[in-house]
Design an enzyme around this catalytic site. Structure first.
Site: not given
Length: 374
Positions: A288, A336, A348
């Site tokens: 990510c 994240h 993402h």
């Protein structure tokens, strides 16, 4: 219908089509499944529990888990792996920094040793010159010469020679002190490097364990159950996204991006379809924060490598003010990150087993927003 609800409807339509075309994440609520028949055999055993566990989406007897419980367990395992990945990436980044500093210090040590050798040579030459003059200092030699004019002419030269000698000795002492400092710093950095390598090894082990456990759970499901599991993921994301948009948290969903933000968004969206891989920064795969850091590097604004450092170091922006290119940080531990692209959506790299994709910005628990180019 206001602009936010119009955008939500548009996202729902686009993502519903995406669900029909390919097994990717979407915002739209998946079509309710037909009633399922009980599985032929037990599946989805939770590591560390005994007995079989199978499931059709409803809770069974003790020892068995529903698909929703399995989904929650898998999600938790990947969340834990994500946290460990961030720790691994940070340790790796620090290790690279320490290695670079050690190299610079080693070069400084070599240069310092060469300088000390040169200064010692000069000091030795001065000592030999004094020895050749019978060990007498320059002033005494002039006094004994018997020539007043020679004495007066030599006073300046003698003074210059004394100053030069003091300068050589002073520089030698300073260089030796610097060399000692460089050596101590190199030792300290080496200790830090080894500590970060240990952190890397521990984080890597934890990542592999969590991912393996999650994959084991998924592998124990039948094909029909795995399809239903993906549908449950999509339903959960859609529910969160709809609630977020309806809350009015994002008042202006189509705010314009900066020039750099446009470049970052263009880079990130061009990676859609590439697989998630922990620790990866492209070009074939990403995790990510690997995706977001590389996107902003491509836009000419290097940012920290990990989502936690991005959250810690970059300027914070109110969610209501975010614009395309801003980074949305998720979960209380900032493990994240996705890039806002407008229309209430982010791009993402979700987790192992998933590809870089577009999903709702509110589909996960938002910690906050940061802006790399503020």
């Amino acid at each position: 219908m206001n602009r936010r609800h119009s955008a939500a409807a548009a996202i729902t339509l686009v993502c519903a089509l995406a669900v029909l075309a390919a097994p990717v994440q979407a915002f739209a609520a998946p079509t309710p499944p037909a009633p399922e028949q009980p599985p032929k055999s037990g599946n989805a055993e939770d590591p560390g529990t005994s007995g079989t566990s199978g499931t059709s989406g409803t809770s069974g007897t003790s020892g068995k888990k529903s698909l929703e419980e399995v989904r929650a367990k898998i999600d938790a395992l990947y969340r834990q792996a994500g946290a460990a990945t961030d720790a691994y990436n940070l340790a790796e980044e620090r290790s690279k920094k320490q290695s670079g500093e050690i190299v610079k210090l080693a070069q400084a040590i070599v240069e310092g040793q060469a300088k000390i050798a040169e200064l010692k040579s000069r000091a030795g030459a001065q000592a030999r010159e004094q020895y050749r003059n019978a060990g007498l200092p320059p002033g005494a030699q002039l006094m004994l010469s018997g020539d007043p004019q020679l004495f007066l002419d030599g006073i300046s030269r003698a003074h210059q020679g004394q100053q030069a000698a003091k300068g050589v000795l002073g520089e030698l002492n300073r260089t030796q002190e610097d060399l000692e400092t460089y050596t101590q710093d190199a030792s300290t950095n080496w200790t830090k490097l080894e500590a970060n390598r240990v952190k890397q090894a521990k984080a890597k082990k934890k990542i592999n364990e969590q991912i393996a456990a999650a994959k084991k759970l998924e592998s124990q499901l039948e094909k029909k159950e795995r399809a239903r599991l993906l549908q449950l993921e999509q339903q959960a994301e859609y529910k969160s996204q709809t609630a977020w948009l309806s809350s009015g948290a994002l008042k202006e969903i189509n705010r314009g991006a900066s020039a750099s933000g446009k470049k970052a968004v263009a880079f990130a969206t061009s990676q859609i379809g590439k697989p998630y891989k922990w620790g990866a920064v492209g070009p074939a795969s990403y995790d990510c924060s690997g995706l977001t850091s590389q996107a902003w590097a491509a836009a000419g604004h290097p940012i920290p490598r990990t989502s936690q450092e991005q959250w810690r170091q970059l300027p914070h922006i109110a969610v209501k003010d975010m614009r395309p290119g801003d980074l949305v940080i998720y979960f209380s531990d900032a493990t994240h990150v996705g890039m806002y692209i407008g229309d209430g959506a982010i791009v993402h790299a979700p987790r192992p087993g998933r590809d870089v994709t577009i999903t709702g910005a509110g589909s996960m628990e938002i910690l906050g927003v940061v802006r790399p180019d503020k």
